[in-house]
Design an enzyme around this catalytic site. Structure first.
Site, PDB file in Angstrom:
ATOM      1  N   ILE A  12       0.812  -1.269  -0.118  1.00  0.00           N
ATOM      2  CA  ILE A  12       0.088  -0.264   0.265  1.00  0.00           C
ATOM      3  C   ILE A  12       1.092   0.922  -0.050  1.00  0.00           C
ATOM      4  O   ILE A  12       0.749   2.610  -0.254  1.00  0.00           O
ATOM      5  CB  ILE A  12      -1.028  -0.287   1.084  1.00  0.00           C
ATOM      6  CG1 ILE A  12      -2.088  -0.699   0.937  1.00  0.00           C
ATOM      7  CG2 ILE A  12      -2.140   1.200   1.621  1.00  0.00           C
ATOM      8  CD1 ILE A  12      -2.566  -1.544   2.525  1.00  0.00           C
ATOM      9  N   GLY A  36       9.484  -5.965   3.045  1.00  0.00           N
ATOM     10  CA  GLY A  36       9.202  -4.156   1.309  1.00  0.00           C
ATOM     11  C   GLY A  36      10.250  -4.610   0.569  1.00  0.00           C
ATOM     12  O   GLY A  36      11.032  -5.760   0.719  1.00  0.00           O
ATOM     13  N   ASP A  51      14.953   1.207  10.095  1.00  0.00           N
ATOM     14  CA  ASP A  51      13.477   1.458  11.204  1.00  0.00           C
ATOM     15  C   ASP A  51      12.773   2.401  11.696  1.00  0.00           C
ATOM     16  O   ASP A  51      13.454   2.887  12.679  1.00  0.00           O
ATOM     17  CB  ASP A  51      14.032  -0.136  12.139  1.00  0.00           C
ATOM     18  CG  ASP A  51      13.480  -1.368  12.716  1.00  0.00           C
ATOM     19  OD1 ASP A  51      13.040  -1.974  12.201  1.00  0.00           O
ATOM     20  OD2 ASP A  51      12.033  -0.118  13.223  1.00  0.00           O
ATOM     21  N   ALA A  74       4.733   1.605   7.812  1.00  0.00           N
ATOM     22  CA  ALA A  74       5.397   0.114   8.016  1.00  0.00           C
ATOM     23  C   ALA A  74       4.623  -0.342   9.269  1.00  0.00           C
ATOM     24  O   ALA A  74       4.703  -0.138  10.019  1.00  0.00           O
ATOM     25  CB  ALA A  74       6.258   1.010   8.359  1.00  0.00           C
ATOM     26  N   TYR A 141      -3.291  -8.681  16.050  1.00  0.00           N
ATOM     27  CA  TYR A 141      -3.059  -7.519  14.322  1.00  0.00           C
ATOM     28  C   TYR A 141      -3.929  -5.959  15.133  1.00  0.00           C
ATOM     29  O   TYR A 141      -3.247  -5.107  14.753  1.00  0.00           O
ATOM     30  CB  TYR A 141      -3.120  -8.180  13.728  1.00  0.00           C
ATOM     31  CG  TYR A 141      -3.192  -7.512  12.700  1.00  0.00           C
ATOM     32  CD1 TYR A 141      -2.271  -6.420  12.180  1.00  0.00           C
ATOM     33  CD2 TYR A 141      -4.840  -6.446  11.402  1.00  0.00           C
ATOM     34  CE1 TYR A 141      -2.071  -5.820  11.058  1.00  0.00           C
ATOM     35  CE2 TYR A 141      -4.664  -6.322   9.792  1.00  0.00           C
ATOM     36  CZ  TYR A 141      -3.596  -5.395  10.095  1.00  0.00           C
ATOM     37  OH  TYR A 141      -3.642  -4.628   9.095  1.00  0.00           O
ATOM     38  N   ASN A 171     -10.782  -4.864   3.004  1.00  0.00           N
ATOM     39  CA  ASN A 171      -9.862  -5.249   1.932  1.00  0.00           C
ATOM     40  C   ASN A 171      -9.300  -4.794   0.876  1.00  0.00           C
ATOM     41  O   ASN A 171     -10.004  -4.804  -0.226  1.00  0.00           O
ATOM     42  CB  ASN A 171     -10.355  -6.805   1.550  1.00  0.00           C
ATOM     43  CG  ASN A 171     -11.302  -7.997   2.646  1.00  0.00           C
ATOM     44  OD1 ASN A 171     -11.286  -7.378   3.897  1.00  0.00           O
ATOM     45  ND2 ASN A 171     -10.575  -8.885   2.929  1.00  0.00           N
ATOM     46  N   LEU A 191      -6.841 -13.815  -0.383  1.00  0.00           N
ATOM     47  CA  LEU A 191      -7.776 -14.538  -0.850  1.00  0.00           C
ATOM     48  C   LEU A 191      -7.578 -14.439  -2.696  1.00  0.00           C
ATOM     49  O   LEU A 191      -7.415 -14.868  -3.390  1.00  0.00           O
ATOM     50  CB  LEU A 191      -9.159 -14.055  -1.285  1.00  0.00           C
ATOM     51  CG  LEU A 191     -10.229 -14.786  -2.005  1.00  0.00           C
ATOM     52  CD1 LEU A 191     -10.383 -16.420  -1.424  1.00  0.00           C
ATOM     53  CD2 LEU A 191     -11.915 -14.265  -1.755  1.00  0.00           C
ATOM     54  N   THR A 207      -8.011 -22.296  -1.685  1.00  0.00           N
ATOM     55  CA  THR A 207      -9.133 -23.570  -0.497  1.00  0.00           C
ATOM     56  C   THR A 207      -9.788 -22.914   0.017  1.00  0.00           C
ATOM     57  O   THR A 207      -9.457 -21.339   0.267  1.00  0.00           O
ATOM     58  CB  THR A 207      -8.601 -24.470   1.316  1.00  0.00           C
ATOM     59  OG1 THR A 207      -7.694 -25.647   0.209  1.00  0.00           O
ATOM     60  CG2 THR A 207      -9.761 -24.713   1.767  1.00  0.00           C
ATOM     61  N   ASP A 285     -12.327 -15.571  11.835  1.00  0.00           N
ATOM     62  CA  ASP A 285     -13.564 -15.282  10.570  1.00  0.00           C
ATOM     63  C   ASP A 285     -14.146 -14.689  10.415  1.00  0.00           C
ATOM     64  O   ASP A 285     -15.068 -15.135  10.766  1.00  0.00           O
ATOM     65  CB  ASP A 285     -12.720 -15.826   9.170  1.00  0.00           C
ATOM     66  CG  ASP A 285     -11.327 -15.800   8.531  1.00  0.00           C
ATOM     67  OD1 ASP A 285     -11.263 -14.130   8.586  1.00  0.00           O
ATOM     68  OD2 ASP A 285     -11.290 -16.372   7.769  1.00  0.00           O
TER      69      ASP A 285
HETATM   70  N1  UDP Z   1     -10.133 -16.879   2.152  1.00  0.00           N
HETATM   71  C1  UDP Z   1     -10.100 -17.872   1.660  1.00  0.00           C
HETATM   72  N2  UDP Z   1      -9.497 -18.977   1.431  1.00  0.00           N
HETATM   73  C2  UDP Z   1      -7.980 -18.360   1.369  1.00  0.00           C
HETATM   74  C3  UDP Z   1      -7.785 -17.177   1.426  1.00  0.00           C
HETATM   75  C4  UDP Z   1      -9.064 -16.471   2.204  1.00  0.00           C
HETATM   76  O1  UDP Z   1     -11.244 -19.218   1.446  1.00  0.00           O
HETATM   77  O2  UDP Z   1      -6.809 -19.304   0.805  1.00  0.00           O
HETATM   78  C5  UDP Z   1     -11.094 -16.283   2.605  1.00  0.00           C
HETATM   79  C6  UDP Z   1     -11.126 -15.666   4.359  1.00  0.00           C
HETATM   80  O3  UDP Z   1     -12.014 -15.898   4.834  1.00  0.00           O
HETATM   81  C7  UDP Z   1     -12.076 -14.722   4.117  1.00  0.00           C
HETATM   82  C8  UDP Z   1     -11.731 -13.700   2.459  1.00  0.00           C
HETATM   83  O4  UDP Z   1     -11.561 -15.020   1.987  1.00  0.00           O
HETATM   84  O5  UDP Z   1     -13.784 -14.477   3.996  1.00  0.00           O
HETATM   85  C9  UDP Z   1     -10.881 -13.088   2.601  1.00  0.00           C
HETATM   86  O6  UDP Z   1      -9.617 -13.367   3.234  1.00  0.00           O
HETATM   87  P1  UDP Z   1      -8.283 -12.189   3.057  1.00  0.00           P
HETATM   88  O7  UDP Z   1      -7.230 -13.487   3.850  1.00  0.00           O
HETATM   89  O8  UDP Z   1      -7.893 -12.323   1.694  1.00  0.00           O
HETATM   90  O9  UDP Z   1      -8.047 -11.242   3.919  1.00  0.00           O
HETATM   91  P2  UDP Z   1      -9.013 -10.729   5.197  1.00  0.00           P
HETATM   92  O10 UDP Z   1     -10.494 -11.124   5.327  1.00  0.00           O
HETATM   93  O11 UDP Z   1      -8.740 -11.884   6.451  1.00  0.00           O
HETATM   94  O12 UDP Z   1      -8.652  -9.737   6.064  1.00  0.00           O
END
Ligand code: UDP
Length: 329
Positions: A12, A36, A51, A74, A141, A171, A191, A207, A285
């Site tokens: 970003i 980075g 840093d 950062a 986080y 996202n 994702l 997955t 999640d």
């Molecule tokens: N997700 C998924 N498979 C993956 C990575 C992510 O099904 O390999 C799903 C995850 O459960 C969430 C959405 O995709 O519902 C977005 O996940 P990501 O990790 O991109 O961003 P987050 O929402 O965790 O910040």
């Protein structure tokens, strides 16, 4: 304006730096290059491999560069890693921000824009998420960023000549339109890049983490905002910042896409087969997260231009095709 961008070699930060230059601002880049990529910062931009926890070094850069605004990107951003090693996140993210604030105080830098996250809301009590929605992070986080927000607010409360903004990202996705900047994370967990890597044959499959959520198709819903829109929002916010300002905004498009919708959108953009399998839910999640981004539109006239998810997927795909080894470092 003269702007210091911390984390300028990250995903970003590098896009924001480019937007700043495009808007006519002068920039100084800072990154410790732990995650980075030097290649993400143009060669003609002054670059400091520093840093953010090195307060004296940051102070010197602020003073010598006569910096008028810090954009503080950062940070580490993996939820899973933060659960495994919480202190890493409190050290790098929270202590890092404390150090930047101390340097800002000493150098009397008048503005700061802080990179925060929707992860500070945890499992929200209302949807869409407003800036006033209670912040109860469910992982280190999110907490490392929320603590940073609090430090910033408390510091600003006794600094009348200082103005700041907290931007809470949903996202973030996509890449620069010319495919010269992109996402190069190791490991990649997000994702859209994960699906694209499966389409490229760089991973065996994607997955789907849970298909039994209380959503229309059973998969999680997220608000995907294009990184170039996000970068533009930073410039707009910075240009509006006045002494005493405390501007907090959500940055999203205001509606969500499910995991299955993203998979379908990728299939339309990418003309290559990839393997999809169903997996269990990923811990932490929430079923659906999307922003109410109306505050920044009302106050600053910003709204996401890329509202078709295919735009972001296409730009990310172009980046992956042009840079099969990422930045190659
Ligand atoms: N997700 C998924 N498979 C993956 C990575 C992510 O099904 O390999 C799903 C995850 O459960 C969430 C959405 O995709 O519902 C977005 O996940 P990501 O990790 O991109 O961003 P987050 O929402 O965790 O910040």
């Amino acid at each position: 304006m003269q702007v210091l961008v911390t984390g300028a070699a990250g995903y970003i930060g590098s896009h924001a730096l480019r937007a700043l230059v495009g808007a006519g601002h002068r920039v100084i880049a800072l990154d410790n290059l732990s995650r980075g990529h030097r290649g993400a910062v143009p060669a003609d931009v002054p670059f400091h491999q520093v840093d953010v926890r090195d307060t004296d070094a940051v102070e010197t850069i602020l003073r010598e560069g006569r910096v008028e605004c810090v954009m503080h990107f950062a940070a580490f951003t993996y939820v899973g890693e933060s659960v495994e090693d919480p202190l890493l996140y409190y050290d790098n993210n929270t202590r890092g921000t404390l150090s930047v604030l101390r340097a800002v105080e000493r150098a009397k830098t008048p503005r700061l824009v802080f990179s925060s996250t929707a992860a500070t809301y945890g499992e929200p009590t209302e949807m869409p998420i407003r800036e006033t929605t209670p912040q109860t992070p469910i992982n280190p986080y999110g907490m490392s960023k929320l603590l940073s927000e609090h430090m910033l607010r408390d510091f600003a409360a006794k600094s009348p000549h200082f103005g700041y903004s907290v931007l809470r990202y949903f996202n973030v996705c996509g890449c620069a339109a010319d495919a010269s900047l992109g996402e190069d994370h190791e490991p990649e967990t997000h994702l859209i890049p994960v699906i694209l890597q499966a389409a490229l044959g760089k991973r065996e499959k994607i997955t789907v983490f849970g298909e039994d959520y209380p959503t229309p198709d059973g998969t999680c819903i997220r608000d995907y905002v294009h990184v170039e829109d996000l970068a533009d929002a930073h410039v707009k916010v910075m240009e509006a910042l006045a002494p005493g300002d405390a501007r907090v905004y959500n940055l999203g498009i205001g509606r969500g896409h499910s995991v299955k919708e993203i998979l379908d959108a990728v299939r339309r953009v990418v003309d290559r087969p990839f393997k999809v399998e169903s997996g269990p839910r990923r811990a932490g999640d929430p079923p659906a997260l999307y922003a109410d981004p109306s505050k920044i539109e009302r106050e600053l006239g910003w709204r996401a231009r890329h509202t078709d998810i295919a735009d972001a997927i296409e730009s990310a795909w172009r980046w992956f095709l042009a840079h099969p080894a990422g930045y190659g470092d």
